[in-house]
Design an enzyme around this catalytic site. Structure first.
Site, mmCIF file in Angstrom:
data_model
loop_
_atom_site.group_PDB
_atom_site.id
_atom_site.type_symbol
_atom_site.label_atom_id
_atom_site.label_comp_id
_atom_site.label_asym_id
_atom_site.label_seq_id
_atom_site.Cartn_x
_atom_site.Cartn_y
_atom_site.Cartn_z
ATOM 1 C CG LEU A 119 -1.893 -1.196 1.322
ATOM 2 C CD1 LEU A 119 -2.885 -0.993 2.464
ATOM 3 C CD2 LEU A 119 -2.641 -1.461 0.019
ATOM 4 N N GLY B 77 -1.410 6.207 -3.072
ATOM 5 C CA GLY B 77 -2.578 6.032 -3.958
ATOM 6 C C GLY B 77 -3.656 5.213 -3.261
ATOM 7 C CG HIS B 78 -3.030 1.113 -2.344
ATOM 8 N ND1 HIS B 78 -1.693 0.902 -2.577
ATOM 9 C CD2 HIS B 78 -3.695 0.324 -3.220
ATOM 10 C CE1 HIS B 78 -1.546 0.016 -3.546
ATOM 11 N NE2 HIS B 78 -2.741 -0.340 -3.959
ATOM 12 C CB VAL C 197 -1.984 9.642 -5.563
ATOM 13 C CG1 VAL C 197 -1.069 10.443 -4.650
ATOM 14 C CG2 VAL C 197 -3.397 9.602 -4.992
ATOM 15 C CB SER D 226 2.859 -1.649 -5.824
ATOM 16 O OG SER D 226 1.644 -1.294 -5.220
#
Ligand code: PAF
Length: 281
Positions: free
Chosen positions: A34, A37-38, A177, A187
Site C-alpha cells: 500500500l 494512492g491506496h 495520486v 507499487s
C-alpha cells in the site's frame, strides 16, 4: 489497530452488524504494498461509507507466465499501518486456499474493453482481475467499491462487468495520486533504481504533451499519437510498449477525428519494470 481476518466466513461475519444497523459498506480491493494512492482510495471510502473494508490479496490469476507474481512486494506490516492510519474498519487478507480452494473453472471475461492496451500485452490479465473482483464483491457485498484511475482500463472493465452482470454495487473511480514530478504512484515504482526513477516520468510528460495538443485543437488522433511517440523516442532509457488514444468507455482506439472525451494511455518499460499511466482529454 484495524481488525484483520483471513477467512471468508469471518469477513462475512464482520459486515453483518454494520449492514444490519443500516450502514453502508465501502470496499477497497488491493494487492497490498500500500502507498499514497491506496491511502487516497481508503480515504474516499472512509468519507462515503459507514464501514470500510480493505482487501489484501496478491491474485495469481491476473499475472501471466514470466510476470512479477513471485517478486511482487508483500509488505503486510506496513500495509496494516496504512489501513489503521486511514481509519479502515476491517482488513480481509485471505490466503490463497481461501479464495482458490479448488481449480478455478469459472471466469469473468469482460470482452472488448479487455482487448486493447494492457490486454494486448497481458493476455488473461483482465480476466484474472474481473474474476477476483467478482469474488471479493460476492464475499463482502459492499455498497461501493473503490478503484484508482491509474489503472483506467481496469476501472472501465470493472464498471462494465458490474453493469452487465447487474451487480448491486457502485464502482467509484479515484484520481491518480502523483509524485511531485508527476510520476504516477505505483507499487512497482519501488523496483526502479535512481537513474531509472529519473527517466520514469517520461511517460507522464508524453501524456501531458498529447493532452495539450488535443486541448489546443489538434483533433487528428494519429497525428497526436505520432507526435507523442516522437517525444517519447527521444528518451533512450525507456521502451514504449504502447501509447494510444482510446474512447473513455470501451477503450477502443480512436482512428480518425477526436470528437468526444478520450483517454490517452501508455505503457513503458524502464529496465525490467513496466509502468502504465493515462490522462483524460
Ligand atoms: O488494482 C489492483 O491492485 C488489482 O488489480 C485488484 C483490483 C486488487 C484485483 O486484484
Amino acid at each position: 489497530m484495524t481488525l484483520v481476518v483471513h477467512t471468508i466466513s469471518e469477513a462475512r461475519q464482520q459486515v453483518v452488524l454494520p449492514r444490519r444497523s443500516g450502514g453502508t459498506i465501502g470496499l477497497v480491493p488491493t494487492m497490498g504494498a500500500l502507498h499514497a494512492g491506496h491511502a487516497r482510495l481508503i480515504e474516499a471510502a472512509r468519507a462515503e461509507s459507514d464501514f470500510v473494508v480493505v482487501s489484501i490479496f496478491v491474485n495469481p490469476l491476473q499475472f501471466g507466465p514470466g510476470e512479477d507474481f513471485s517478486r511482487y512486494p508483500r509488505t503486510m506490516t506496513s500495509d496494516l499501518e496504512v489501513c489503521t492510519n486511514q481509519g479502515a474498519d476491517l482488513v480481509f487478507a485471505p490466503p490463497m486456499e481461501a479464495l482458490y480452494p479448488t481449480d478455478q473453472l469459472t471466469f469473468v471475461d469482460v470482452t472488448r474493453i479487455s482487448d486493447r492496451l494492457c490486454g494486448q500485452f497481458r493476455p488473461g490479465h483482465f480476466r484474472g482481475v474481473a474474476t477476483v473482483v467478482s469474488k471479493l464483491l460476492n464475499v463482502l457485498q459492499p455498497d461501493r467499491a473503490y478503484f484508482g484511475e491509474k489503472d483506467y482500463q481496469q476501472l472501465a472493465a470493472i464498471r462494465r462487468m458490474v453493469s452487465d452482470l447487474n451487480m448491486p454495487v457502485f464502482i467509484a473511480g479515484v484520481p491518480t495520486v502523483r509524485e511531485p514530478d508527476g510520476l504516477a504512484i505505483s507499487s512497482r515504482n519501488r523496483y526502479l533504481d535512481n537513474s531509472q526513477r529519473q527517466v520514469a516520468t517520461t511517460l507522464y510528460r508524453g501524456l501531458l504533451y498529447a493532452q495539450e495538443l488535443i486541448r489546443t485543437g489538434e483533433k487528428h488522433s494519429a497525428l497526436v499519437r505520432e507526435r507523442a511517440m516522437e517525444y517519447l523516442r527521444q528518451e533512450p532509457g525507456i521502451r514504449v510498449e504502447y501509447f494510444d488514444i482510446v474512447d473513455a468507455d470501451e477503450i477502443q482506439p480512436i482512428t480518425g477525428i477526436i470528437s468526444s472525451p478520450v483517454r490517452i494511455a501508455g505503457a513503458i518499460w524502464v529496465g525490467n519494470t513496466r509502468l502504465i499511466d493515462n490522462l483524460p482529454a
